[in-house]
Design a protein around this motif. Structure first.
Motif, PDB file in Angstrom:
ATOM      1  N   ALA A  38       0.840  -1.201   0.000  1.00  0.00           N
ATOM      2  CA  ALA A  38       0.000   0.000   0.000  1.00  0.00           C
ATOM      3  C   ALA A  38       0.875   1.252   0.000  1.00  0.00           C
ATOM      4  O   ALA A  38       1.975   1.253   0.544  1.00  0.00           O
ATOM      5  CB  ALA A  38      -0.894  -0.026   1.228  1.00  0.00           C
ATOM      6  N   PHE A 182       1.324  -8.813   0.963  1.00  0.00           N
ATOM      7  CA  PHE A 182       0.645  -8.800   2.259  1.00  0.00           C
ATOM      8  C   PHE A 182      -0.675  -9.586   2.314  1.00  0.00           C
ATOM      9  O   PHE A 182      -1.131  -9.953   3.383  1.00  0.00           O
ATOM     10  CB  PHE A 182       0.456  -7.313   2.616  1.00  0.00           C
ATOM     11  CG  PHE A 182      -0.300  -6.915   3.827  1.00  0.00           C
ATOM     12  CD1 PHE A 182       0.015  -7.413   5.082  1.00  0.00           C
ATOM     13  CD2 PHE A 182      -1.313  -5.960   3.719  1.00  0.00           C
ATOM     14  CE1 PHE A 182      -0.679  -6.959   6.202  1.00  0.00           C
ATOM     15  CE2 PHE A 182      -2.005  -5.509   4.836  1.00  0.00           C
ATOM     16  CZ  PHE A 182      -1.688  -6.015   6.082  1.00  0.00           C
ATOM     17  N   GLY A 198       3.949  -7.514   5.868  1.00  0.00           N
ATOM     18  CA  GLY A 198       4.069  -8.843   5.272  1.00  0.00           C
ATOM     19  C   GLY A 198       4.404  -8.896   3.781  1.00  0.00           C
ATOM     20  O   GLY A 198       4.577  -9.989   3.228  1.00  0.00           O
TER      21      GLY A 198
END
Ligand code: ADP
Ligand code: ASP
Ligand code: MG
Length: 415
Positions: A38, A182, A198
Motif C-alpha cells: 500500500a 501482504f 508482510g
C-alpha cells in the motif's frame, strides 16, 4: 525469473511511482514479478477506517475520504490526460469497500480487518500498473489472492504451500507481472493478510515458488544498516549478511526485513538484495550463503512500545514449570508476542508486544491466579556482536530496567 518488491515508502507519492520506472529501466524488467504494498502510510489509514466502522464512530466517511484524496492526488500528478479509466478503478474499489460495510454481518474484528485492509494494496497496484502501462511497460496485473492460498487465521494467516505452489506454477515466466503484497486468499473466498509488513514475505513466497534467481527489496535506505537510522546516528551499511544472521536480526525485530521472508529464500538458496530505491549505483546489502556479517560490527535493533511484565505467585510460592506453562498458554491465547523472558525463584518477567490490543484482557485473566506488575511503553534494545562501547551507547539512552546477555547478544530494556 527475478522478483522485485516495492514497499509503501517507495511508492508514497507520484515521484516514487515515477521512480519505479527508473528502477525497472535501469535494472531490466524481463521475466520479472513485482510485488507492491500500500502507498505510504495507507495501511495505517485503513486501520482507522476499520476502527471507525467497528466502533461505530462518526469518522468513517472522513477516514475513507482521506484515502480517496490521497490516491486521487497521486493520480492527478501522474497522469496528465487519460485518467478516467484509473479514476474509475479507484471508485470501483472504494465502492466495493462501501458495499462490504453495508452487507457485512460478521462482527469478528480480525475478519473485518482483513476484508478492508487489502484495499490499500489493490489501489496501489492498480495505480502503478496503469502508470507503467501508459509508459509502455506492459505489466500483467494479477490478484495475489488467486495465487497465495492461506487458512482463515485472519491478520496472521498461514500459507498453504501446496496450493500456493500449484497456483504460482501456472504463471508464464516470460511476463512482467505486478501483484499485491501482504494478502492471501482463503478457500472460503475471503481475503486474509499475512501480518503487518508482510509484503516482504509475499515476495519471498513468489521467489520460492518460481525458483527465482533473486529477490530485490527496494528501500528508502541504502540497504540493511547496523541500526535503524531513525534511532541511532552514524549507521553503517552491512554489505553481506548470511541467512542465519539475517534471521537472527529479523527475529530480534530489525524491521527492515519481515522475519518470515528469510526461510523460503534460504531453503532454495535464493539471494536477497536490499537496495536503495534512490541510488541505483549502490550495491546495497546481499543476504546469501557465505560471510556471516561484513563488515563485522555491532548491530543494534530497537523495539519500541514494549511492556515489561513481572508475574509472581499470589501465595509467595516458587515460579516453577507448571506456572510457566500456565502463563505461556495465556500469553499465547491473547496473541501477545514475547520478546524476552527472565526467570527467578519468585517472579517471572516477560517483555511483550501487544499487537492485537489484548493486554487488558490478558491482565484480567492472569490476575485471577497471579500477582503482576507492569511498565508500559519501554524500549527493548538488542545488540548483536556486542562490544563494551556498543552497550554503553545504549545504556546512555535512559534508565536500564533489565539486562540480559547471551553469547555475543545483549538485550537491554530501557525506560
Ligand atoms: P517499506 O515501506 O519499503 O517496507 P519500511 O518503512 O517498512 O519500508 O522499512 C524501511 C525503514 O526501515 C527505513 O526507513 C528505516 O527507518 C527502517 N529500518 C529499521 N531497521 C533498519 C536497518 N537495520 N537498516 C535499515 N533500515 C532500517
Ligand atoms: N502495507 C502493509 C503494511 O503496511 C504490508 C507491507 O507494507 O509490507 O503493513
Ligand atoms: Mg514495510
Amino acid at each position: 525469473m527475478k522478483v522485485f518488491k516495492f514497499g509503501g515508502a517507495s511508492v508514497k507519492d507520484a515521484e516514487g511511482v515515477k521512480n519505479v520506472i527508473r528502477v525497472l529501466k535501469h535494472e531490466g524488467f524481463n521475466n520479472t514479478l513485482i510485488v507492491i504494498s500500500a502507498m505510504g502510510k495507507m495501511t495505517n489509514a485503513f486501520e482507522k477506517v476499520i476502527d471507525s466502522y467497528v466502533y461505530k464512530n462518526d469518522n468513517l466517511n472522513n477516514a475513507i475520504e482521506f484515502i480517496r484524496d490521497y490516491h486521487i492526488s497521486i493520480i492527478n500528478e501522474l497522469f496528465s490526460s487519460e485518467k478516467n479509466a484509473i479514476l474509475l478503478e479507484v471508485e470501483k474499489l472504494l465502492g466495493e469497500l462501501s458495499g462490504f460495510f453495508i452487507t457485512n454481518k460478521n462482527s469478528d474484528y480480525n475478519f473485518i480487518y482483513d476484508q478492508v485492509i487489502g484495499f490499500g494494496e489493490l489501489l496501489a497496484t492498480k495505480i502503478v500498473g496503469a502508470y507503467l502501462n501508459e509508459n509502455h511497460i506492459t505489466t500483467k496485473w494479477i490478484d495475489v489472492r488467486d495465487f497465495i492460498k492461506t487458512d482463515t487465521n485472519y491478520r496472521d494467516a498461514r500459507v498453504n504451500w501446496e496450493a500456493t505452489k500449484a497456483n504460482i506454477a501456472k504463471l508464464d515466466t516470460t511476463n512482467l507481472y505486478l501483484t499485491q503484497g501482504f494478502l492471501g486468499g482463503a478457500c472460503n473466498g475471503k481475503t486474509t493478510s499475512l501480518g503487518r509488513e508482510g509484503s516482504d514475505f509475499t515476495a519471498a513466497i513468489f521467489a520460492y515458488c518460481l525458483n527465482a534467481k533473486s529477490l530485490t527489496i527496494w528501500k528508502d535506505v541504502d540497504g540493511v544498516l547496523n541500526a535503524d537510522p531513525r534511532y541511532l546516528e552514524n549507521t553503517v551499511l552491512l554489505e553481506q549478511i548470511s541467512y542465519k544472521e539475517a534471521i537472527e536480526m529479523a527475529f530480534y525485530g530489525a524491521s527492515v526485513i519481515h522475519p518470515k521472508t528469510l526461510k523460503p529464500l534460504e531453503n532454495k538458496n535464493i539471494p536477497l538484495y536490499v537496495r536503495s530505491f534512490y541510488n541505483l549505483n549502490l550495491l546495497g546489502t546481499t543476504v546469501s550463503k557465505g560471510h556471516n556479517l561484513a563488515p563485522e560490527i555491532p548491530c543494534f535493533i530497537v523495539k519500541q512500545e514494549q511492556i515489561l511484565v513481572s508475574i509472581s505467585a499470589i501465595d509467595f510460592s516458587f515460579m516453577v514449570e507448571h506456572n510457566l506453562s500456565d502463563i505461556f498458554k495465556i500469553l499465547h491465547d491473547y496473541k501477545l508476542k514475547v520478546n524476552l523472558i527472565q526467570n527467578s525463584a519468585l517472579s517471572f518477567s516477560v517483555c511483550i508486544e501487544d499487537n492485537f490490543g489484548n493486554f487488558q484482557s490478558f491482565i484480567s485473566e492472569i490476575t485471577m491466579n497471579y500477582k503482576i506488575n507492569f511498565i508500559e511503553n519501554v524500549a527493548l534494545y538488542t545488540v548483536r556482536h556486542a562490544t563494551k562501547n556498543a552497550i554503553e551507547l545504549i545504556e546512555q539512552k535512559g534508565k536500564v530496567l533489565l539486562k540480559q546477555a547471551t553469547k555475543g547478544t545483549v538485550q537491554v530494556i530501557m525506560q
